[in-house]
Write a protein that holds these residues in place. Structure first.
Motif, mmCIF file in Angstrom:
data_model
loop_
_atom_site.group_PDB
_atom_site.id
_atom_site.type_symbol
_atom_site.label_atom_id
_atom_site.label_comp_id
_atom_site.label_asym_id
_atom_site.label_seq_id
_atom_site.Cartn_x
_atom_site.Cartn_y
_atom_site.Cartn_z
ATOM 1 N N PRO A 19 -80.836 37.419 10.693
ATOM 2 C CA PRO A 19 -80.739 36.165 11.439
ATOM 3 C C PRO A 19 -80.914 36.293 12.923
ATOM 4 O O PRO A 19 -81.488 35.412 13.564
ATOM 5 C CB PRO A 19 -79.377 35.786 10.885
ATOM 6 C CG PRO A 19 -79.028 36.632 9.891
ATOM 7 C CD PRO A 19 -79.847 37.974 9.836
ATOM 8 N N ALA A 53 -83.319 34.170 14.859
ATOM 9 C CA ALA A 53 -82.783 33.223 16.290
ATOM 10 C C ALA A 53 -83.728 33.571 17.505
ATOM 11 O O ALA A 53 -84.024 32.610 18.235
ATOM 12 C CB ALA A 53 -81.478 33.893 16.342
ATOM 13 N N LEU A 85 -80.957 27.135 12.999
ATOM 14 C CA LEU A 85 -80.932 28.150 12.124
ATOM 15 C C LEU A 85 -79.563 28.018 11.095
ATOM 16 O O LEU A 85 -78.646 27.472 11.601
ATOM 17 C CB LEU A 85 -80.600 29.378 12.800
ATOM 18 C CG LEU A 85 -80.630 30.761 12.036
ATOM 19 C CD1 LEU A 85 -81.120 31.829 13.196
ATOM 20 C CD2 LEU A 85 -79.464 31.234 11.457
#
Ligand code: SF4
Length: 227
Positions: A195, A199, A211
């Motif tokens: 993640p 990002a 997200l």
């Protein structure tokens, strides 16, 4: 309809994440995504009348609230599903319909909030999105891309831009795929795409998407079903 499970939990995805929600999970899917965490819905389940399903929804959330129709692919049972969800919205429920985007969606009642996937290359099901669905997206709908690689991300960015998705829907969701055999730790180590990396790409590209992490997999053991 053929039903795998009906239960109440917290909504884990979309802009409704974090809210209490009744999930009606229909049996059967015509796709086979590589990271699918719902393979237990492909077969089995039990036949329930729409009255029986409605009674269970009312028992779990009397008088209204959030209901998600999911699967599997719920639109495979469109003939019975459409009047059922029409009745739910008319009796005060907020209905989310989670769908793969492969089935035509023009018969979905206008008040239903469609959360529509567009399958990316590494899902193993690229090119399955039914393009005419773009014209039936409503301003309250959401479009979701589950990503497991840079190639998936590039595909999603190109799709968002070439179809002007941000002017069509309320939200565009970029969500890292989760390892389907994940168990134990409730953290992002199970994500197929980090993640933090995602990002950073989104910030660099100023992409008009949010997200999304699957909240339920950070609350309960990711192997637990029915939450
Ligand atoms: S569309 Fe959904 S239920 Fe069907 S294989 Fe893909 S992830 Fe699994």
């Amino acid at each position: 309809m053929q039903i795998t499970e009906i239960y109440k939990s917290l909504q884990g995805e979309s802009t409704y994440a974090g809210l209490a929600c009744v999930f009606v999970r229909l049996t059967g899917c015509n796709l086979r995504c590589s990271w699918c965490d719902s393979e237990y819905t492909f077969t089995g389940g039990r036949k329930m009348s729409t009255d029986e399903i409605r009674e269970e929804v009312s028992r779990l959330s009397p008088g209204g609230g959030l209901v998600e129709i999911t699967g599997g692919e719920p639109m495979l049972q469109e003939r019975e599903l459409v009047p059922f969800i029409q009745n739910l919205v008319e009796t005060g429920y907020t209905v989310l319909l989670e769908t793969s985007g492969e089935r035509p969606l023009e018969r979905v009642p206008a008040q239903v909030i469609k959360i529509v996937d567009v399958k990316c290359p590494d899902s193993g099901e690229p090119g399955t999105f039914h393009l005419p669905n773009l014209s039936v997206l409503a301003p309250h709908d959401e479009v979701k891309f589950v990503l497991s690689s840079r190639a998936d991300y590039d595909f999603a960015v190109d799709f968002v831009r070439s179809h002007q998705l941000s002017s069509r829907v309320h939200a565009i969701l970029f969500s890292p795929a989760f390892r389907k055999d994940a168990t134990g730790a409730r953290d992002s180590s199970h994500c197929l795409l980090d993640p933090q990396q995602l990002a950073e790409w989104m910030i660099a590209d100023n992409i008009p998407a949010r997200l999304g992490l699957q909240l339920h997999k950070f609350i309960w053991d990711p192997a637990v079903k029915g939450v």
